[in-house]
Design a protein around this motif. Structure first.
Motif, short mmCIF file in Angstrom:
data_model
loop_
_atom_site.label_atom_id
_atom_site.label_comp_id
_atom_site.label_asym_id
_atom_site.label_seq_id
_atom_site.Cartn_x
_atom_site.Cartn_y
_atom_site.Cartn_z
N PRO A 80 25.65 32.91 37.15
CA PRO A 80 25.48 33.77 35.97
C PRO A 80 26.74 33.90 35.11
O PRO A 80 26.67 34.33 33.97
N GLY A 81 27.90 33.51 35.68
CA GLY A 81 29.14 33.69 34.94
C GLY A 81 29.62 35.14 34.98
O GLY A 81 28.91 36.02 35.46
N ILE A 82 30.84 35.34 34.51
CA ILE A 82 31.44 36.69 34.51
C ILE A 82 31.52 37.18 33.06
O ILE A 82 32.25 36.60 32.26
N PRO A 83 30.76 38.21 32.69
CA PRO A 83 30.76 38.66 31.30
C PRO A 83 32.11 39.20 30.84
O PRO A 83 32.53 38.96 29.72
N ASP A 84 32.80 39.91 31.72
CA ASP A 84 34.06 40.54 31.31
C ASP A 84 35.10 40.31 32.42
O ASP A 84 35.16 41.05 33.39
N ILE A 85 35.87 39.26 32.25
CA ILE A 85 36.81 38.87 33.31
C ILE A 85 37.85 39.96 33.57
O ILE A 85 38.19 40.26 34.70
N GLU A 86 38.31 40.59 32.48
CA GLU A 86 39.32 41.63 32.62
C GLU A 86 38.82 42.77 33.51
O GLU A 86 39.52 43.27 34.38
N LYS A 87 37.57 43.15 33.28
CA LYS A 87 36.97 44.22 34.07
C LYS A 87 36.80 43.77 35.52
O LYS A 87 37.04 44.53 36.46
N ALA A 88 36.37 42.52 35.70
CA ALA A 88 36.16 41.99 37.05
C ALA A 88 37.46 41.95 37.85
O ALA A 88 37.45 42.03 39.08
N MET A 89 38.57 41.82 37.13
CA MET A 89 39.87 41.77 37.81
C MET A 89 40.31 43.14 38.33
O MET A 89 41.18 43.24 39.18
N GLN A 90 39.70 44.21 37.80
CA GLN A 90 40.10 45.56 38.21
C GLN A 90 39.66 45.85 39.63
O GLN A 90 38.51 45.63 39.99
N GLU A 91 40.60 46.34 40.42
CA GLU A 91 40.28 46.65 41.81
C GLU A 91 39.21 47.75 41.86
O GLU A 91 39.32 48.77 41.20
N GLY A 92 38.18 47.53 42.65
CA GLY A 92 37.11 48.53 42.80
C GLY A 92 35.89 48.23 41.95
O GLY A 92 34.82 48.75 42.20
N TYR A 93 36.04 47.37 40.92
CA TYR A 93 34.89 47.03 40.09
C TYR A 93 34.10 45.91 40.75
O TYR A 93 34.64 44.88 41.11
N SER A 94 32.80 46.12 40.94
CA SER A 94 31.96 45.10 41.57
C SER A 94 30.55 45.19 41.05
O SER A 94 30.06 46.28 40.72
N THR A 95 29.88 44.04 40.94
CA THR A 95 28.47 44.03 40.55
C THR A 95 27.61 43.59 41.74
O THR A 95 26.46 43.23 41.57
N ALA A 96 28.17 43.63 42.94
CA ALA A 96 27.43 43.17 44.12
C ALA A 96 26.25 44.10 44.43
O ALA A 96 26.29 45.30 44.13
N SER A 97 25.20 43.52 45.03
CA SER A 97 24.01 44.30 45.37
C SER A 97 24.27 45.21 46.57
O SER A 97 25.24 45.02 47.30
N ASP A 98 23.38 46.20 46.76
CA ASP A 98 23.53 47.13 47.89
C ASP A 98 23.52 46.39 49.22
O ASP A 98 24.25 46.72 50.15
N LYS A 99 22.64 45.37 49.31
CA LYS A 99 22.52 44.63 50.56
C LYS A 99 23.85 43.95 50.92
O LYS A 99 24.29 43.96 52.07
N VAL A 100 24.47 43.40 49.90
CA VAL A 100 25.75 42.71 50.09
C VAL A 100 26.83 43.72 50.48
O VAL A 100 27.66 43.48 51.34
N ARG A 101 26.77 44.90 49.86
CA ARG A 101 27.78 45.94 50.15
C ARG A 101 27.65 46.46 51.57
O ARG A 101 28.64 46.81 52.21
N GLU A 102 26.41 46.56 52.05
CA GLU A 102 26.21 47.04 53.42
C GLU A 102 26.90 46.14 54.44
O GLU A 102 27.29 46.58 55.51
N MET A 103 27.03 44.88 54.10
CA MET A 103 27.70 43.95 55.01
C MET A 103 29.22 44.04 54.88
O MET A 103 29.95 43.36 55.60
N GLY A 104 29.68 44.87 53.98
CA GLY A 104 31.13 45.04 53.83
C GLY A 104 31.73 44.16 52.75
O GLY A 104 32.94 44.15 52.56
N PHE A 105 30.84 43.43 52.04
CA PHE A 105 31.32 42.67 50.88
C PHE A 105 31.25 43.58 49.66
O PHE A 105 30.76 44.71 49.75
N GLY A 106 31.68 43.06 48.51
CA GLY A 106 31.48 43.83 47.27
C GLY A 106 32.37 45.05 47.15
O GLY A 106 31.98 46.06 46.58
N ALA A 107 33.57 44.99 47.72
CA ALA A 107 34.51 46.11 47.60
C ALA A 107 35.20 46.11 46.23
O ALA A 107 35.91 47.04 45.90
N GLY A 108 34.97 45.05 45.48
CA GLY A 108 35.64 44.96 44.18
C GLY A 108 37.10 44.60 44.32
O GLY A 108 37.92 44.95 43.47
N MET A 109 37.44 43.93 45.39
CA MET A 109 38.85 43.58 45.62
C MET A 109 39.08 42.08 45.64
O MET A 109 40.21 41.63 45.82
#
Lengths: 144, 117
Positions: A80-109
């Motif tokens: 899908p690409g990254i719409p806003d790279i600057e935002k994606a670079m910010q620690e804590g920002y993530s667009t990961a799904s809940d399922k992915v987060r439950e596994m400990g991914f998607g911390a935005g780091m």
């Protein structure tokens, strides 16, 4: 030493295999008797880039170029690409799904971990096409 | 302090890596977020987590961690255990939670190991 090139496929959505390509590259680097601290930096950056493809894209490849001075890693994906790279670079920002987060991914780091562990980072992204990340870690960096 | 010394004191179960218990533990990092561990844990540390899926082995291996402790009575998935064996990762388990285990570890090895590692 000539430049050595390795290529590994990455499958989108396959969290069980995530880290497989990075582990393979780390094994190769271990055989080159580099400073273990440098290998760990590269391993962190590769893993995060690999997980990003697994979490967000459909498929991708990891190419690793090993030369005496530096390790260059290029991760390309179709996704899908990254719409806003600057935002994606910010620690804590993530667009990961809940399922992915439950596994400990998607911390935005992920991207900030890549930045911290590489000497050069370039990100190019096209919406609905994909993302290319290229990162360089110098082997003879200060403190090595 | 070695992993074996700690296990003797705290009675943890060994899921994988039984032949590697002489490894020293240089400190402890507790987190359930993989990227947090990738970013902040240090080489030789014991990682305390409730995650049980196979990817924890990749994280521990890439970061050269001493061992993984799965808390809350969690059992590793079978493929997690196999990956631990293949990657030479010590995989441990405790019925207690993160708070209790970290408290006991702090009493046992203190903070010295953590700041000097």
């Amino acid at each position: 030493m000539k430049e050595m090139t390795y290529e590994f496929p990455i499958e989108g959505g396959d969290f069980i295999k995530a880290g497989h390509a990075s582990s393979n590259v780390k094994k190769i680097l271990n055989q080159l008797s580099l400073d273990p601290a440098i290998i760990r930096r590269i391993a962190v950056a590769m893993y995060e880039a690999e997980v990003n493809v697994v979490a967000h894209a459909y498929r991708g490849t990891m190419k690793v170029f090993i030369s005496p001075a530096a390790i260059r890693v290029r991760v390309e994906d179709e996704g899908p690409g990254i719409p806003d790279i600057e935002k994606a670079m910010q620690e804590g920002y993530s667009t990961a799904s809940d399922k992915v987060r439950e596994m400990g991914f998607g911390a935005g780091m992920g991207l900030s971990n890549i930045k911290k562990n590489t000497d050069k980072l370039e990100i190019q992204s096209k919406i609905n096409q994909g993302t290319v990340i290229e990162m360089i870690t110098r082997i003879k960096s200060k403190g090595a | 302090m070695t992993i074996e010394n700690i296990i003797k004191e705290l009675g943890w179960e060994v899921f994988a890596g039984a032949s590697l218990l002489q490894k020293p533990v240089k400190g402890v990092y507790a987190s359930d977020l993989l990227s947090d561990v990738m970013g902040r844990a240090r080489e030789g540390e014991l990682w305390v987590t409730m995650q049980t899926h196979k990817n924890i082995i990749a994280v521990a291996s890439l970061k050269d961690l001493a061992a993984i402790l799965i808390v809350n009575g969690g059992r590793p998935d079978e493929d997690t255990r196999q990956a631990a064996d293949a990657e030479n990762i010590v995989l441990l388990g405790s019925n207690a939670g993160t708070y209790i285990n970290c408290g006991l570890l702090y009493k046992l090895i203190g903070a010295d190991a953590m700041v000097s590692s």
